[in-house]
Design an enzyme around this catalytic site. Sequence first.
Site, mmCIF file in Angstrom:
data_model
loop_
_atom_site.group_PDB
_atom_site.id
_atom_site.type_symbol
_atom_site.label_atom_id
_atom_site.label_comp_id
_atom_site.label_asym_id
_atom_site.label_seq_id
_atom_site.Cartn_x
_atom_site.Cartn_y
_atom_site.Cartn_z
ATOM 1 N N HIS A 216 35.029 23.050 -16.360
ATOM 2 C CA HIS A 216 34.118 23.189 -15.487
ATOM 3 C C HIS A 216 32.709 23.006 -16.310
ATOM 4 O O HIS A 216 32.390 23.468 -17.327
ATOM 5 C CB HIS A 216 33.846 24.410 -14.789
ATOM 6 C CG HIS A 216 33.087 24.685 -13.602
ATOM 7 N ND1 HIS A 216 31.787 24.803 -13.928
ATOM 8 C CD2 HIS A 216 33.506 24.429 -12.302
ATOM 9 C CE1 HIS A 216 31.399 24.861 -12.614
ATOM 10 N NE2 HIS A 216 32.325 24.725 -11.772
ATOM 11 N N ASP B 258 37.401 31.018 -19.824
ATOM 12 C CA ASP B 258 36.802 31.165 -18.491
ATOM 13 C C ASP B 258 37.847 31.388 -17.389
ATOM 14 O O ASP B 258 38.594 30.689 -17.155
ATOM 15 C CB ASP B 258 36.270 29.686 -18.561
ATOM 16 C CG ASP B 258 35.606 29.275 -16.975
ATOM 17 O OD1 ASP B 258 35.683 30.251 -16.015
ATOM 18 O OD2 ASP B 258 35.074 28.354 -16.747
ATOM 19 N N GLN C 81 38.775 30.618 -12.140
ATOM 20 C CA GLN C 81 40.305 30.458 -11.309
ATOM 21 C C GLN C 81 41.312 31.359 -11.508
ATOM 22 O O GLN C 81 41.900 31.635 -10.484
ATOM 23 C CB GLN C 81 40.597 28.939 -11.713
ATOM 24 C CG GLN C 81 39.423 27.836 -11.186
ATOM 25 C CD GLN C 81 39.296 27.649 -9.953
ATOM 26 O OE1 GLN C 81 40.108 28.237 -8.775
ATOM 27 N NE2 GLN C 81 37.967 27.471 -9.399
ATOM 28 N N LYS D 224 34.937 34.088 -6.019
ATOM 29 C CA LYS D 224 36.237 33.522 -6.020
ATOM 30 C C LYS D 224 37.381 34.316 -5.898
ATOM 31 O O LYS D 224 38.653 34.139 -5.658
ATOM 32 C CB LYS D 224 36.240 32.737 -7.180
ATOM 33 C CG LYS D 224 35.326 31.515 -7.116
ATOM 34 C CD LYS D 224 35.482 30.292 -8.401
ATOM 35 C CE LYS D 224 34.607 29.244 -8.241
ATOM 36 N NZ LYS D 224 34.421 28.488 -9.443
ATOM 37 N N CYS E 294 32.641 19.454 -10.287
ATOM 38 C CA CYS E 294 31.861 19.964 -11.608
ATOM 39 C C CYS E 294 32.754 19.749 -12.854
ATOM 40 O O CYS E 294 32.740 20.801 -13.856
ATOM 41 C CB CYS E 294 31.552 21.472 -11.536
ATOM 42 S SG CYS E 294 30.461 21.844 -10.299
HETATM 43 C C1 LIG Z 1 33.720 28.079 -10.278
HETATM 44 C C2 LIG Z 1 33.783 27.907 -11.615
HETATM 45 C C3 LIG Z 1 32.965 28.265 -12.655
HETATM 46 C C4 LIG Z 1 31.656 28.728 -12.309
HETATM 47 O O1 LIG Z 1 31.672 29.744 -11.173
HETATM 48 P P1 LIG Z 1 30.162 30.129 -10.752
HETATM 49 O O2 LIG Z 1 30.661 31.096 -9.645
HETATM 50 O O3 LIG Z 1 29.704 28.761 -9.950
HETATM 51 O O4 LIG Z 1 29.289 30.621 -11.805
HETATM 52 C C5 LIG Z 1 33.219 28.219 -13.967
HETATM 53 N N1 LIG Z 1 34.699 27.828 -14.164
HETATM 54 C C6 LIG Z 1 35.496 27.392 -13.444
HETATM 55 C C7 LIG Z 1 36.815 27.116 -13.783
HETATM 56 C C8 LIG Z 1 35.365 27.569 -12.140
HETATM 57 O O5 LIG Z 1 36.273 27.212 -11.354
#
Ligand SMILES: *Cc1c(COP(=O)(O)O)cnc(C)c1O
Length: 415
Positions: free
Chosen positions: A132, A209, A212, A235, A373
């Site tokens: 992302h 990260d 997800q 999320k 993104c």
């Molecule tokens: C959504 C997402 C982000 C960023 O999340 P935010 O809530 O916009 O800060 C980063 N990495 C992944 C894999 C995402 O799906």
Amino acid sequence: MILDKDSSTAAWDVAAVRAEFPILGELVNGQPLVYLDNAATSQKPLAVIERLDAYYRAGNANIHRGVHALSQEATGAYESARKSVAKFLGAPEERSCIFTRNATEAINLVAATWGRENIGAGDEILVSEMEHHANIVPWQLLAERAGAKVTVIPVTDRGELDLDAIPALLTDRVKLLALCHVSNSLGTINPVEQIIPLAKEKGITVLLDGAQSTAHFPVNVAKLGCDFFVFSGHKVCGPTGIGVLWGKPDLLNAMPPYQGGGDMIDRVSFAGTTFRKIPERFEAGTPHIAGAIGLGAAVEYLMARDQASLAAYEHELLAYATEQLQSIEGLKIYGEAARKVSVVSFIIAGIHPNDLGTMLDVDGIAIRTGHHCTMPLWARFGLEGSCRASFAFYNTMEEVDKLVASLKKAQKLLG
Ligand SMILES: *Cc1c(COP(=O)(O)O)cnc(C)c1O
């Protein structure tokens, strides 16, 4: 998902689960909402909505430092949310869970503090092609300032990390590996249990990260062996504006502050100021108290679900959606990893994703179209983006049917 052979989707009462999410009963464009944009943000259960409502109705006060009852109650609720988050992440110490605005801010915090101290000229930051933008741009900004370089693990045609390429990329110059646990565009679950030990053997710091992964299966930062882990509340059925940075306590306490202000200081004088330890060290100013409390309710809600039947149910949704979508002529799915979550990216030959998304919206169906993104990922596939249907545990097989029928209708009109 990793499927337990004995688990049965019959154990998942989707009607009862849906009743806990009021928005799922809404009409959109006169049609029952079919919400398939869960990778962008999830919907919120009553447990979260009511917790936020109760906080603002009867519990609102600023936290820490307050001697009055309401302040102490709010402080207790805020810190108890941190406990819930620590449990959710399998973090041995709750002080190592820092509240941030979102995953993006958590990554930027690490780049601005740990990065500033530890990344120098000639160093490398290793990311992957499926990251992302939130896990690319902060490192590019840091690398530019430090004279360092961002290097990239390639992605295969099936949408998996090219594992064979990794050992050669883990050079002595690499100081940080920053990797997504699960891809938001492809649904790929990366084999981090295999990759992290390779990096740790070489003394490389690892940031995962988890924006997800946390929405689909339980994680355990202690077992994963990473140094930093980030995710966003919105999320995982929680509010927007709240996220988490988890880090190894010693690492976090050795980092310089991120923002200066109230709450993060030990003593302030014009001769010099000293800073508190974690978590306050990185929580300057009045935090998103309600957001943290709402996130606590969200992760408690998720942890109370039966994980095996949730995973089995999402896997069924994914398998059914994949099979049904493939019955559409000219439809190609991107992301065919052996292990993936319930996210399906696709394009239909000759039709722009945005046009499809707009047609589906008329039928009350919310999907996402565009680059999600992850521009470098789509460039690798020679595309500018895709249509993405992302399923949560409250979606149904009937909604898959509606998606497919609406796509076929749109294809007739646009194709
Ligand atoms: C959504 C997402 C982000 C960023 O999340 P935010 O809530 O916009 O800060 C980063 N990495 C992944 C894999 C995402 O799906």
